[in-house]
Enzyme design. Structure first.
Site, PDB file in Angstrom:
ATOM      1  N   ASN A 176       0.808  -1.221   0.000  1.00 18.78           N
ATOM      2  CA  ASN A 176       0.000   0.000   0.000  1.00 18.78           C
ATOM      3  C   ASN A 176       0.844   1.275   0.000  1.00 18.78           C
ATOM      4  OD1 ASN A 176       0.798  -0.682   2.645  1.00 18.78           O
ATOM      5  ND2 ASN A 176      -0.940   0.382   3.558  1.00 18.78           N
ATOM      6  N   GLU A 228       3.929  -4.304  12.251  1.00 19.65           N
ATOM      7  CA  GLU A 228       2.992  -3.173  12.143  1.00 19.65           C
ATOM      8  C   GLU A 228       1.826  -3.679  11.315  1.00 19.65           C
ATOM      9  OE1 GLU A 228       0.857  -0.489  10.684  1.00 19.65           O
ATOM     10  OE2 GLU A 228       2.607   0.239   9.592  1.00 19.65           O
ATOM     11  N   CYS A 261      -3.026   1.483   6.751  1.00 17.59           N
ATOM     12  CA  CYS A 261      -3.340   0.920   8.063  1.00 17.59           C
ATOM     13  C   CYS A 261      -3.828   1.982   9.033  1.00 17.59           C
ATOM     14  CB  CYS A 261      -2.109   0.226   8.635  1.00 17.59           C
ATOM     15  SG  CYS A 261      -0.639   1.286   8.691  1.00 17.59           S
TER      16      CYS A 261
END
Length: 484
Positions: free
Chosen positions: A153, A252, A286
């Site tokens: 992403n 993460e 995220c």
């Protein structure tokens, strides 16, 4: 760089063809055209990459700080010189809009500059001892070889967020880039570092399918730390494998981030922030806002203003300067979101704008009359979908925000800053911002989540701590006496 190299592996300073019979198709998510076909790496290639990193480790670790800083100075120059190329790759490979690609480049530049200061920040300590004539020295050292699994992403920045600090603290690295973005989360980074002169073996990139080399990438005995950015499901599996082999991890993972808009908030400013936090990179971040929690006193005014703002966002070709909503990463992401949208409608939410699909582009979508147990609120959407949840008071807003297994980022809007801080402290999340949206990343600040959003912190001193280890050496001046 010749176009053929984008179909290669980068191992021990050489570009070579992957040994697997399988391939990775690198596809432009907007046009659905194949950019390149990459012969995959197999276990043999993976072992060669880790061995190259192992062999290069001692020489790299032993370099003087100024010499390491010199490599980073050159890397920063190379990145500046090739900025337009990097942005072009982020657009055609990751579907990044021009705004998002610019944001990503600047974030990657910031972490590279921050990491360039690490060689002279590898400090230790001298501590007193309770034993007469003894002192306790604590030395800091690299962990060794770091395995980095890049995401798709924010591929360039989030891979560089691990690669630059790992190298700057004396480690060598092996990167496994995301299959959807093999260039921007791996091969391009290797090419930039090669141009900057990093010694062979310090940087290695293996492009391969997770089904073929994924587990072996984590369990390989050379890897002392695995750094992963991605989904909670995959991160949990990586953590399980790493724990079995007593390896450290930096994880993460996913988020279900909330913006709490309190009854005294500036509605116009909250709408502007909420739009950016929801829809930057089509919500495929995220840290993206997944839920907007609004006090009932200002709910209707906020909804009207937010809907007007959202309907003004241009969706389409990410190469156009004024496009805000580009393509989702692939058809599977589109189908998943369409299913979540339909299920949320079926459970009683009101779709007040968006929801239409053109290719891999999903129009910015807005739901009201949402409860926290509906799919679009309960699940991490990872797409251009905003949900608004109405609450009666501040206490309910906090309760709704915390009613999730995730805890990555968040936001609180209020005209009373200290009230905002008080509320922020009660939201169980690793990061939260008062009178700002949730998508923030500063290279010198602790970045990471709580609960199912991950383990460890990136950024500044926290990254330096993560990519190094410490050793206690006790030193006697003379000799001590023992009781037997």
């Amino acid at each position: 760089m010749s176009s053929q190299k984008w179909a290669m592996q980068y191992i021990n300073g050489e570009w070579k063809k992957g040994s697997s019979e399988k391939t990775v198709e690198n596809i432009n998510p907007y046009t659905n055209e194949t950019i390149t076909t990459i012969p995959s790496a197999n276990a043999e290639d993976l072992n060669e990459a880790y061995q190259a990193a192992e062999d290069a480790r001692s020489n790299w670790e032993g370099l003087p700080p100024a010499e390491v800083e010199g490599y980073f100075d050159k890397l920063i120059t190379v990145m500046k010189d090739r900025k337009s190329e990097i942005i072009d790759w982020l657009t055609k490979e990751a579907g990044s809009t021009q705004v998002k690609a610019q944001v990503e480049f600047e974030a990657a530049m910031a972490i590279t500059k921050e990491a360039s200061s690490f060689p002279t920040r590898m400090t230790g300590q001298i501590l007193p001892s309770n034993t007469p004539g003894k002192e306790n020295r604590v030395y800091r050292a690299p962990k060794g070889v770091v395995g980095i699994i890049g995401p798709w992403n924010f591929p360039f920045h989030l891979a560089m967020r691990s690669a630059a600090p790992a190298l700057a603290t004396g480690n060598t690295i092996v990167i496994k880039p995301a299959s959807d973005t093999p260039v921007t989360s791996g091969l391009l980074i290797a090419d930039l570092m090669e141009e900057a002169g990093f010694p062979k073996g310090t940087v290695n990139v293996v492009v391969g399918r997770g089904s073929e080399i994924g587990d072996e990438f984590v369990t390989h005995p050379s890897a002392k730390l695995i750094s992963f950015t991605g989904s909670t499901e995959v991160g949990s599996h990586i953590g399980e494998l790493a724990g079995k082999h007593i390896k450290d991890t930096a994880l993460e993972l996913g988020g279900n981030n909330a913006m709490l808009v309190l009854d005294d908030a500036d509605i116009e400013k909250a709408v502007e922030a909420g739009t950016f936090g929801n829809f930057l990179h089509q919500g495929q971040i995220c840290m993206s806002l997944n839920r907007i929690i609004i006090h009932e006193n200002i709910h209707d005014k906020f909804v009207d203003a937010f809907r007007e703002k959202v309907e003004g966002l241009k969706a389409g070709n990410p190469e156009d300067q004024d496009t805000v909503i580009g393509p989702l990463i692939n058809k599977g992401a589109v189908e998943r979101l369409q299913d979540e949208i339909q299920k949320t409608k079926d459970q009683g939410a009101e779709l007040i704008t968006g929801g239409n699909v053109n290719g891999n582009v999903l129009e910015p979508t807005l739901f009201t009359h949402v409860t926290n147990d509906m799919p679009a609120a309960k699940n991490e959407m990872f797409g251009p979908v905003a949900v608004i949840i109405k609450v009666k008071n501040e206490e309910e807003a906090i309760q709704v925000a915390n009613d999730t297994p995730y805890g990555l980022s968040g936001s609180v809007f209020t005209e009373n800053i200290e009230r905002g801080v008080k509320v922020a402290k009660q939201v169980k999340t690793g990061m939260i911002h008062v009178n700002d949206q949730s998508v923030n990343d500063e290279a010198h600040v602790a970045f990471g989540g709580e609960k199912e959003s991950g383990l460890g912190r990136f950024g500044g001193q926290w990254a330096l701590d993560k990519f190094t280890t410490v050793k206690w050496i006790g030193v006697m001046d003379g000799y001590r006496e023992f009781p037997f």
